[in-house]
Write a protein that holds these residues in place. Structure first.
Motif, mmCIF file in Angstrom:
data_model
loop_
_atom_site.group_PDB
_atom_site.id
_atom_site.type_symbol
_atom_site.label_atom_id
_atom_site.label_comp_id
_atom_site.label_asym_id
_atom_site.label_seq_id
_atom_site.Cartn_x
_atom_site.Cartn_y
_atom_site.Cartn_z
ATOM 1 N N ARG A 133 0.859 -1.178 0.000
ATOM 2 C CA ARG A 133 0.000 0.000 0.000
ATOM 3 C C ARG A 133 0.895 1.228 0.000
ATOM 4 N NH1 ARG A 133 -0.139 1.789 5.389
ATOM 5 N NH2 ARG A 133 0.837 0.306 6.795
ATOM 6 N N LEU A 134 0.294 2.364 -0.204
ATOM 7 C CA LEU A 134 1.034 3.624 -0.210
ATOM 8 C C LEU A 134 0.686 4.407 1.045
ATOM 9 C CD1 LEU A 134 0.519 4.649 -3.937
ATOM 10 C CD2 LEU A 134 2.455 3.437 -2.922
ATOM 11 N N ALA A 135 1.671 4.601 1.921
ATOM 12 C CA ALA A 135 1.503 5.358 3.151
ATOM 13 C C ALA A 135 1.981 6.789 2.923
ATOM 14 C CB ALA A 135 2.291 4.704 4.283
ATOM 15 N N PHE A 136 1.332 7.727 3.590
ATOM 16 C CA PHE A 136 1.673 9.141 3.440
ATOM 17 C C PHE A 136 2.657 9.571 4.516
ATOM 18 C CE2 PHE A 136 -2.091 8.783 0.981
ATOM 19 C CZ PHE A 136 -1.958 9.735 -0.024
ATOM 20 N N VAL A 137 3.622 10.428 4.122
ATOM 21 C CA VAL A 137 4.570 11.008 5.071
ATOM 22 C C VAL A 137 4.877 12.439 4.631
ATOM 23 C CG1 VAL A 137 6.625 10.124 3.862
ATOM 24 C CG2 VAL A 137 6.763 10.684 6.293
ATOM 25 N N PRO A 138 4.860 13.391 5.577
ATOM 26 C CA PRO A 138 5.200 14.782 5.231
ATOM 27 C C PRO A 138 6.659 14.897 4.786
ATOM 28 C CG PRO A 138 4.087 14.683 7.357
ATOM 29 C CD PRO A 138 4.436 13.269 6.974
ATOM 30 N N LEU A 139 6.910 15.825 3.885
ATOM 31 C CA LEU A 139 8.275 16.071 3.415
ATOM 32 C C LEU A 139 8.949 17.210 4.155
ATOM 33 C CD1 LEU A 139 7.759 15.525 -0.393
ATOM 34 C CD2 LEU A 139 9.032 14.076 1.199
ATOM 35 N N ASP A 140 8.250 17.845 5.082
ATOM 36 C CA ASP A 140 8.862 18.898 5.881
ATOM 37 C C ASP A 140 10.012 18.305 6.687
ATOM 38 O OD1 ASP A 140 9.188 21.474 6.928
ATOM 39 O OD2 ASP A 140 8.006 20.955 8.702
ATOM 40 N N ASP A 158 -2.612 1.814 -6.902
ATOM 41 C CA ASP A 158 -3.088 2.481 -8.115
ATOM 42 C C ASP A 158 -4.108 3.567 -7.819
ATOM 43 O OD1 ASP A 158 -1.523 0.828 -9.773
ATOM 44 O OD2 ASP A 158 -3.037 -0.751 -9.663
ATOM 45 N N ASP A 159 -4.247 3.922 -6.543
ATOM 46 C CA ASP A 159 -5.263 4.897 -6.139
ATOM 47 C C ASP A 159 -4.676 6.297 -5.989
ATOM 48 O OD1 ASP A 159 -7.049 2.784 -6.036
ATOM 49 O OD2 ASP A 159 -6.805 2.496 -3.870
ATOM 50 N N VAL A 160 -5.563 7.266 -5.902
ATOM 51 C CA VAL A 160 -5.224 8.653 -5.619
ATOM 52 C C VAL A 160 -5.993 9.043 -4.360
ATOM 53 C CG1 VAL A 160 -5.366 11.037 -6.461
ATOM 54 C CG2 VAL A 160 -4.841 9.189 -8.043
ATOM 55 N N LEU A 161 -5.405 9.859 -3.522
ATOM 56 C CA LEU A 161 -6.030 10.272 -2.274
ATOM 57 C C LEU A 161 -7.341 11.016 -2.538
ATOM 58 C CD1 LEU A 161 -5.731 10.547 0.839
ATOM 59 C CD2 LEU A 161 -4.617 12.738 0.397
ATOM 60 N N PRO A 162 -8.468 10.478 -2.043
ATOM 61 C CA PRO A 162 -9.744 11.190 -2.196
ATOM 62 C C PRO A 162 -9.745 12.480 -1.359
ATOM 63 C CG PRO A 162 -10.105 8.876 -1.605
ATOM 64 C CD PRO A 162 -8.649 9.168 -1.429
ATOM 65 N N ALA A 163 -10.412 13.504 -1.842
ATOM 66 C CA ALA A 163 -10.452 14.799 -1.153
ATOM 67 C C ALA A 163 -10.963 14.662 0.272
ATOM 68 C CB ALA A 163 -11.318 15.778 -1.936
ATOM 69 N N GLU A 164 -11.948 13.808 0.482
ATOM 70 C CA GLU A 164 -12.523 13.670 1.826
ATOM 71 C C GLU A 164 -11.576 12.988 2.814
ATOM 72 O OE1 GLU A 164 -14.122 10.285 -0.747
ATOM 73 O OE2 GLU A 164 -13.982 12.451 -0.968
ATOM 74 N N ASP A 165 -10.507 12.371 2.328
ATOM 75 C CA ASP A 165 -9.536 11.715 3.209
ATOM 76 C C ASP A 165 -8.340 12.603 3.563
ATOM 77 O OD1 ASP A 165 -11.177 9.522 3.099
ATOM 78 O OD2 ASP A 165 -9.878 8.350 1.780
ATOM 79 N N GLU A 166 -8.215 13.756 2.912
ATOM 80 C CA GLU A 166 -7.088 14.645 3.181
ATOM 81 C C GLU A 166 -6.983 15.051 4.654
ATOM 82 O OE1 GLU A 166 -6.961 18.077 0.669
ATOM 83 O OE2 GLU A 166 -6.447 16.902 -1.097
ATOM 84 N N PRO A 167 -8.089 15.454 5.313
ATOM 85 C CA PRO A 167 -7.962 15.873 6.715
ATOM 86 C C PRO A 167 -7.370 14.785 7.617
ATOM 87 C CG PRO A 167 -10.074 16.569 5.836
ATOM 88 C CD PRO A 167 -9.443 15.666 4.809
ATOM 89 N N ALA A 168 -7.671 13.526 7.358
ATOM 90 C CA ALA A 168 -7.148 12.430 8.187
ATOM 91 C C ALA A 168 -5.638 12.299 8.045
ATOM 92 C CB ALA A 168 -7.826 11.117 7.822
ATOM 93 N N VAL A 169 -5.117 12.539 6.852
ATOM 94 C CA VAL A 169 -3.671 12.471 6.637
ATOM 95 C C VAL A 169 -2.977 13.566 7.448
ATOM 96 C CG1 VAL A 169 -1.827 12.677 4.920
ATOM 97 C CG2 VAL A 169 -3.906 11.408 4.355
ATOM 98 N N ALA A 178 -4.200 15.134 10.099
ATOM 99 C CA ALA A 178 -4.435 14.885 11.524
ATOM 100 C C ALA A 178 -3.488 13.817 12.070
ATOM 101 C CB ALA A 178 -5.884 14.464 11.752
ATOM 102 N N HIS A 179 -3.171 12.808 11.273
ATOM 103 C CA HIS A 179 -2.268 11.745 11.719
ATOM 104 C C HIS A 179 -0.919 12.314 12.150
ATOM 105 C CE1 HIS A 179 -0.588 7.728 12.023
ATOM 106 N NE2 HIS A 179 0.451 8.155 11.313
ATOM 107 N N TYR A 180 -0.469 13.336 11.464
ATOM 108 C CA TYR A 180 0.823 13.967 11.780
ATOM 109 C C TYR A 180 0.656 15.253 12.589
ATOM 110 C CZ TYR A 180 2.864 10.581 8.638
ATOM 111 O OH TYR A 180 3.266 9.398 8.054
ATOM 112 N N GLU A 181 -0.552 15.480 13.100
ATOM 113 C CA GLU A 181 -0.862 16.658 13.907
ATOM 114 C C GLU A 181 -0.547 17.961 13.172
ATOM 115 O OE1 GLU A 181 0.993 16.109 17.727
ATOM 116 O OE2 GLU A 181 -0.203 14.326 18.149
ATOM 117 N N LEU A 182 -0.903 18.003 11.893
ATOM 118 C CA LEU A 182 -0.725 19.188 11.062
ATOM 119 C C LEU A 182 -2.080 19.851 10.855
ATOM 120 C CD1 LEU A 182 1.607 17.654 8.314
ATOM 121 C CD2 LEU A 182 2.286 19.113 10.223
#
Length: 118
Positions: free
Chosen positions: A52-59, A86-97, A99-103
């Motif tokens: 799967r593809l996990a998200f990580v901030p580049l800061d 093969d997926d793209v992040l849905p707009a409704e899932d952006e806040p969770a990404v 929030a996971h990193y407290e951003l």
């Protein structure tokens, strides 16, 4: 911050955490729509048959010979919201990404998305 031209060259390279523990392989980059600057990366994690593809901030990310070092521990990245290969992040899932990193998360003035895949 890593520039867009630079990060594109690192696709397919190893992603490691601040202690040099390998997390996975850099798959793609998501930019902040307001600035078009790299903001998140997706990292291929998991078993070869079930990855799967996990998200990580580049800061705070740093590039080295054959790797991108992110400023977050491997365990946090592996627990982050993820999408299929093969997926793209849905707009409704952006806040969770975020929030996971407290951003902080805010949409654009017109309600537009905060992230776009490049």
């Amino acid at each position: 911050m890593i520039g867009m031209a630079d990060i594109r060259e690192w696709r397919g390279q190893a992603v490691v955490d601040e202690k040099d523990h390998r997390i996975g392989t850099l798959e793609s980059v998501y930019v902040e729509t307001a600035s078009d600057q790299p903001f998140f990366a997706t990292v291929t994690v998991g078993l070869p048959t079930r990855h799967r593809l996990a998200f990580v901030p580049l800061d705070g990310a740093v590039v080295g010979p054959g790797y991108v070092r992110v400023a977050f521990p491997k365990s946090l990245v592996k627990q982050s919201p993820s999408i299929g290969p093969d997926d793209v992040l849905p707009a409704e899932d952006e806040p969770a990404v975020f929030a996971h990193y407290e951003l902080a998360y805010e949409t654009g003035a017109g309600g537009e998305r905060r992230l776009a895949r490049r």
